[in-house]
Design an enzyme around this catalytic site. Structure first.
Site, PDB file in Angstrom:
ATOM      1  N   LYS A 118      27.991 -59.680  39.025  1.00  0.00           N
ATOM      2  CA  LYS A 118      27.972 -60.242  40.382  1.00  0.00           C
ATOM      3  C   LYS A 118      28.845 -59.416  41.314  1.00  0.00           C
ATOM      4  O   LYS A 118      28.510 -59.218  42.479  1.00  0.00           O
ATOM      5  CB  LYS A 118      28.458 -61.696  40.383  1.00  0.00           C
ATOM      6  CG  LYS A 118      27.511 -62.652  39.710  1.00  0.00           C
ATOM      7  CD  LYS A 118      26.307 -62.953  40.592  1.00  0.00           C
ATOM      8  CE  LYS A 118      25.394 -63.955  39.912  1.00  0.00           C
ATOM      9  NZ  LYS A 118      24.078 -64.073  40.464  1.00  0.00           N
ATOM     10  N   LYS A 201      15.672 -57.810  32.684  1.00  0.00           N
ATOM     11  CA  LYS A 201      15.147 -59.154  32.420  1.00  0.00           C
ATOM     12  C   LYS A 201      14.442 -59.720  33.647  1.00  0.00           C
ATOM     13  O   LYS A 201      14.658 -59.258  34.764  1.00  0.00           O
ATOM     14  CB  LYS A 201      16.282 -60.081  31.986  1.00  0.00           C
ATOM     15  CG  LYS A 201      17.274 -60.395  33.074  1.00  0.00           C
ATOM     16  CD  LYS A 201      18.126 -61.612  32.710  1.00  0.00           C
ATOM     17  CE  LYS A 201      18.980 -62.002  33.895  1.00  0.00           C
ATOM     18  NZ  LYS A 201      19.561 -63.313  33.847  1.00  0.00           N
ATOM     19  N   LYS A 204      15.564 -64.573  38.952  1.00  0.00           N
ATOM     20  CA  LYS A 204      15.298 -64.951  40.338  1.00  0.00           C
ATOM     21  C   LYS A 204      15.814 -63.872  41.278  1.00  0.00           C
ATOM     22  O   LYS A 204      15.144 -63.459  42.210  1.00  0.00           O
ATOM     23  CB  LYS A 204      15.982 -66.281  40.652  1.00  0.00           C
ATOM     24  CG  LYS A 204      15.307 -67.449  39.970  1.00  0.00           C
ATOM     25  CD  LYS A 204      16.142 -68.710  40.112  1.00  0.00           C
ATOM     26  CE  LYS A 204      15.633 -69.791  39.173  1.00  0.00           C
ATOM     27  NZ  LYS A 204      16.647 -70.797  38.862  1.00  0.00           N
TER      28      LYS A 204
END
Ligand code: TYM
Length: 337
Positions: A118, A201, A204
């Site tokens: 992040k 992967k 979203k």
């Protein structure tokens, strides 16, 4: 009350309310929830507090929660078998979160892969909620003394953190309140559903999702766009990652005969990726379109959703309160009131 059998293990898991559910959420997590409902004491929730780390607009916040709720139910979560609730409706989680924060250390939180990711992806919003994300997740799990947590592979490290905190709390306060929760998947390993854009992967925030709410045309278009190459030129060639990803998805959604057939075609260099993709799109549709059909009706039935959440919240709060009482006593709280 949770199901009454004392021998039944407790299962807990949740998904953030950040958009529609994709095949990664479904095959990594939700499909396991559905299979576990008959044999375990199950609690499944929507992690709306966790979703705040990425600052959703207040106008979209509630509809995001409702979307996941409707998609849970449309996929087959049964409110008669599982407690289904919203994280923020169970304030006991937050009390435990504060207490667990006191025994969580900056260094270990900064080393978490998801945190480092992040920091890289959203350098302008490295908030404290991101740093303590695994602590809140541990609170979600430990507040119900869950034994099994069905999740995808990307959550493995967070589960390790929940175990560390369970052990640490028990030893710090000389008690045996928390069992050590284990990540769970039917089959051997936790799974990672790949994206079809060549690497990594499905996610979203990766913008490569195939969603349970997608219609046939959209799914077919997304699959047909998947990255491939010009095909193997020598028998039994190693597979590049983009092709491996197609096969990984095929193994998840198609039957063994189909998978074996395409492996054979790959290995003898006769494979036509167009055929493989067509088959893959068809097999995805077979699994997801019946779910899609149910989503809208459930989403629009506010009365039903309210009943589901009321029942689930009552069960979750009863379980959470009983744990919190023991936890506070172990920490040394004695009320004057
Ligand atoms: P979230 O919303 O990121 O993911 C929800 C679930 O979907 C799984 N998943 C995948 N599995 C396989 N392949 C993929 N490509 C893929 N993408 C997502 C995730 O592993 C997860 O199981 N932090 C949790 C939410 C949470 C939670 C909890 C889970 C909050 N508290 C307590 C369990 C227990 C999460 O990752 O949400």
């Amino acid at each position: 009350m949770l199901k009454s059998s004392k021998d039944m293990e407790i299962v807990l898991s949740g998904i953030r309310s950040t958009g529609n559910l994709h095949l990664g959420n479904y095959y990594g997590a939700l499909r396991n929830y559905i299979k576990m409902q008959d044999s375990y004491n199950c609690l499944f929730f929507i992690a709306d507090l966790h979703s705040l780390t990425t600052h959703p607009h207040p106008n979209d916040f509630h509809s995001g929660v409702k979307t996941i709720l409707a998609e849970y139910l449309a996929s087959g979560l049964d409110p008669e078998k599982s407690a289904i609730f919203i994280q923020s409706d169970v304030p006991e989680i937050l009390e435990l979160y504060v207490l667990l924060n006191m025994i969580s250390y900056k260094g270990e939180l900064e080393r978490t892969t998801s945190f480092k990711d992040k920091v890289r992806k959203q350098p302008d919003n490295v908030n404290a909620g991101l740093l303590t994300y695994p602590v809140l997740m541990a609170a979600d799990i430990l507040i119900h003394r869950a034994n099994l947590v069905p999740v995808g592979k990307d959550q493995e490290q967070h589960l390790e953190m929940a175990r560390v905190l369970a052990r640490r709390f028990n030893s710090f306060y000389n008690c045996e309140i928390f069992p050590e929760p284990k990540a769970f998947n039917f089959g051997d390993d936790l799974i990672k559903v790949p994206g079809l854009d060549g690497s990594g992967k499905m996610g979203k925030s990766e913008g490569n999702g195939i969603y349970l709410s997608d219609d046939e045309k959209t799914i077919t278009k997304k699959v047909m766009r998947a990255v491939t190459d010009s095909g193997p030129t020598e028998p039994n060639s190693p597979m590049p990652e983009s092709i491996q990803n197609l096969f990984t998805l095929l193994k998840i959604v198609s039957d063994k005969t189909t998978v074996d057939y395409f492996y054979e075609c790959y290995n003898n260099c006769s494979i036509r990726y167009g055929d493989l993709k067509k088959q893959l799109a068809q097999d995805i549709c077979k699994q997801t379109l019946p779910i899609k059909e149910r989503i809208d009706e459930i989403y629009n039935n506010d009365e039903y959703l309210k009943r589901v959440v009321k029942r689930g919240t009552d069960i979750a709060r009863e379980s959470a309160l009983s744990t919190l009482k023991e936890v506070k006593s172990a920490v040394g709280f004695r009320s004057f009131l």
